[in-house]
Design an enzyme around this catalytic site. Structure first.
Site, short mmCIF file in Angstrom:
data_model
loop_
_atom_site.label_atom_id
_atom_site.label_comp_id
_atom_site.label_asym_id
_atom_site.label_seq_id
_atom_site.Cartn_x
_atom_site.Cartn_y
_atom_site.Cartn_z
NE ARG A 100 7.33 4.33 0.79
CZ ARG A 100 6.22 4.50 0.09
NH1 ARG A 100 5.23 5.22 0.57
NH2 ARG A 100 6.10 3.97 -1.11
CE LYS A 135 -9.49 2.48 -4.75
NZ LYS A 135 -9.75 3.91 -4.84
N GLY A 188 5.27 0.95 -0.48
CA GLY A 188 5.08 1.15 0.96
C GLY A 188 4.48 -0.06 1.66
N GLY A 235 4.66 2.67 -7.16
CA GLY A 235 4.35 3.22 -8.48
C GLY A 235 5.57 3.86 -9.12
P1 ADP Z 1 2.29 -0.73 -2.30
O1 ADP Z 1 2.04 0.28 -1.21
O2 ADP Z 1 3.32 -1.75 -1.91
O3 ADP Z 1 2.56 -0.08 -3.62
P2 ADP Z 1 -0.54 -1.02 -2.79
O4 ADP Z 1 -0.74 0.27 -2.08
O5 ADP Z 1 -0.78 -1.06 -4.25
O6 ADP Z 1 0.93 -1.59 -2.46
O7 ADP Z 1 -1.53 -2.11 -2.16
C1 ADP Z 1 -1.50 -2.55 -0.87
C2 ADP Z 1 -2.88 -2.76 -0.31
O8 ADP Z 1 -3.62 -3.70 -1.05
C3 ADP Z 1 -2.76 -3.33 1.09
O9 ADP Z 1 -3.37 -2.43 1.97
C4 ADP Z 1 -3.50 -4.65 0.99
O10 ADP Z 1 -4.19 -4.97 2.15
C5 ADP Z 1 -4.43 -4.42 -0.15
N1 ADP Z 1 -4.94 -5.69 -0.70
C6 ADP Z 1 -4.24 -6.71 -1.20
N2 ADP Z 1 -5.05 -7.73 -1.55
C7 ADP Z 1 -6.31 -7.36 -1.26
C8 ADP Z 1 -7.61 -7.99 -1.39
N3 ADP Z 1 -7.74 -9.20 -1.90
N4 ADP Z 1 -8.68 -7.28 -0.99
C9 ADP Z 1 -8.54 -6.04 -0.47
N5 ADP Z 1 -7.36 -5.40 -0.34
C10 ADP Z 1 -6.25 -6.04 -0.72
MG MG Z 2 0.32 1.50 -0.79
#
Ligand code: ADP
Ligand code: MG
Length: 393
Positions: free
Chosen positions: A36, A197, A350, A374
């Site tokens: 990023r 989440k 991210g 998002g």
């Molecule tokens: P991005 O940043 O790509 O948009 P998110 O922020 O939505 O992705 O989610 C990423 C996080 O979700 C990571 O820190 C990952 O470790 C966590 N994650 C994925 N699967 C699980 C799980 N089964 N239990 C807990 N955390 C998880």
């Molecule tokens: Mg994230």
């Protein structure tokens, strides 16, 4: 939108909003994925070359309006300085007298990085007074924070009503790469959603209900759905207060005849570490203190088959806890299946970019790699994004 290249920037104070919300290594506290930051370099370098004073602002994590030292931007300043090969002066706040003083001392071609905007609750409230304080620091506002344009915050929205405002080159690039997918993406259209989440993804799921052919769900997100289906998910991360909405959503999906694919086997462990012992078991066998930390082998294969047959594939959110080695396989296989897929492939977010880095995968393996998670999804939904809309006035 206005064009940054058409104005003179010599000696101007340019207030640049970027999305340096980068993943930090939980142990060393260093930036673990710099993509990023790299993505904003063309804009920063252009501004410097044109003789601007560049005042950079960003958020990091969710400090919820309070100063939290683990969310200070110092590790980011270190990386930025190394990439730019220019001194980056990191300031300990983003508004106030110290900041004003530092900015007034700047000369053309200098870079200042302000402290995490979200240390102030006014930022996320899109507070006009706070935006005014920020605006005092610049003559022009440039937004290059694609990852934050879906939020109407003081530094993405309110500020653009005060200063002459321009999109940065990254923002322009993201918009032109994602726009072709806006109308009628080629079908089958598959949306892969993971991440921790559910709350940030529910809206997305709802808006894509009638647009996609398959939802492939993994990550912590899947746990809430599994719980809503009545499974024992042991000690896995989930959101108790989202069970009902999850149930409603699944009912709606049933009616609309889309495929909503949840994990049927999962990787579980009873502790979280790089050396945790794992087992791959059917969802119905999860119990006790087991934590679901990745999708299982059969589920992964099922996901990959759907990816192979799709014409458009969008992925946001790792399907496992990729920060730790034993829980990366599901995400790695998805990334590889996408890299080999015939369809148009879009990846963003991210932590998802961090996953690609862990797997040594290059951006050119995909049709587009977006810095936004998002923001990318909301853009693809066809929503008007406040941070973009305000630049169009
Ligand atoms: P991005 O940043 O790509 O948009 P998110 O922020 O939505 O992705 O989610 C990423 C996080 O979700 C990571 O820190 C990952 O470790 C966590 N994650 C994925 N699967 C699980 C799980 N089964 N239990 C807990 N955390 C998880
Ligand atoms: Mg994230």
């Amino acid at each position: 939108m206005k064009n940054l290249k058409k104005i003179s920037l010599q000696g101007k104070r340019v207030l640049l909003r970027v999305d340096f919300n980068v993943p930090l290594n939980p142990k060393t506290h260093k930036v673990s994925d710099i993509s990023r930051i790299q993505a904003c370099l063309p804009t920063i370098q252009y501004l410097l070359k044109q003789g601007a004073k560049v005042i950079i602002m960003s958020h990091l994590g969710r400090p919820k309006g309070k100063v939290m030292k683990e969310f200070r931007l110092d590790p980011v300043a270190t990386v930025l300085e190394r990439l730019l090969k220019v001194t980056v002066k990191k300031i300990s706040d983003c508004v106030g007298d110290t900041v004003k003083r530092e900015v007034s001392k700047m000369t053309a071609g200098q870079v200042v990085l302000l402290e995490n905007l979200r240390f102030h609750p006014e930022e996320e409230k899109n507070d006009r007074g706070f935006a005014k304080k920020l605006a005092q620091l610049g003559d022009i506002f440039v937004n290059d924070a694609f990852g934050a344009v879906h939020r109407a915050h003081a530094s993405t929205e309110a500020i653009a009503h005060i200063l002459p405002s321009y999109p940065g080159f990254l923002l322009e690039k993201e918009i032109s790469a994602l726009s072709p997918l806006l109308g009628t993406p080629r079908r089958p259209f598959v949306l892969i959603l993971g991440g921790a989440k559910i709350d940030t993804k529910l809206g997305v799921l709802q808006s894509f209900l009638h647009k996609v052919d398959s939802f492939l769900i993994g990550g912590g997100l899947a746990n809430t759905f599994l719980k809503a289906e009545g499974y024992d998910i042991g000690d896995s991360l989930y959101e108790p207060n989202k069970i009902e909405v999850a149930q409603e959503l699944m009912l709606e999906v049933e009616k609309s005849h889309e495929r909503f694919v949840l994990p049927r086997d999962v990787v579980v462990a009873d502790s979280i570490s790089d050396t945790a012992a794992t087992v791959d078991i059917p969802v119905e066998d999860v119990e006790g203190n087991m934590k679901i930390l990745d999708i299982g082998r059969k589920t992964t294969e099922h996901f990959c088959r759907i990816i192979e047959e799709a014409s458009t594939i969008v992925w946001n959110g790792p399907v496992g806890l990729i920060e730790y080695k034993p829980f990366r396989k599901g995400s790695r296989d998805i990334a590889e299946a996408m890299a080999h897929a015939q369809g148009t492939t879009i990846v963003g977010g991210g932590d998802t970019l961090e996953a690609l880095r862990l797997f040594d995968m290059q951006a050119d393996s995909f049709d587009h790699v977006s810095t936004g998670g998002g923001a990318m999804l909301e853009f693809l939904e066809g929503k008007k994004l406040p941070g973009i809309e305000v630049l169009e006035r």
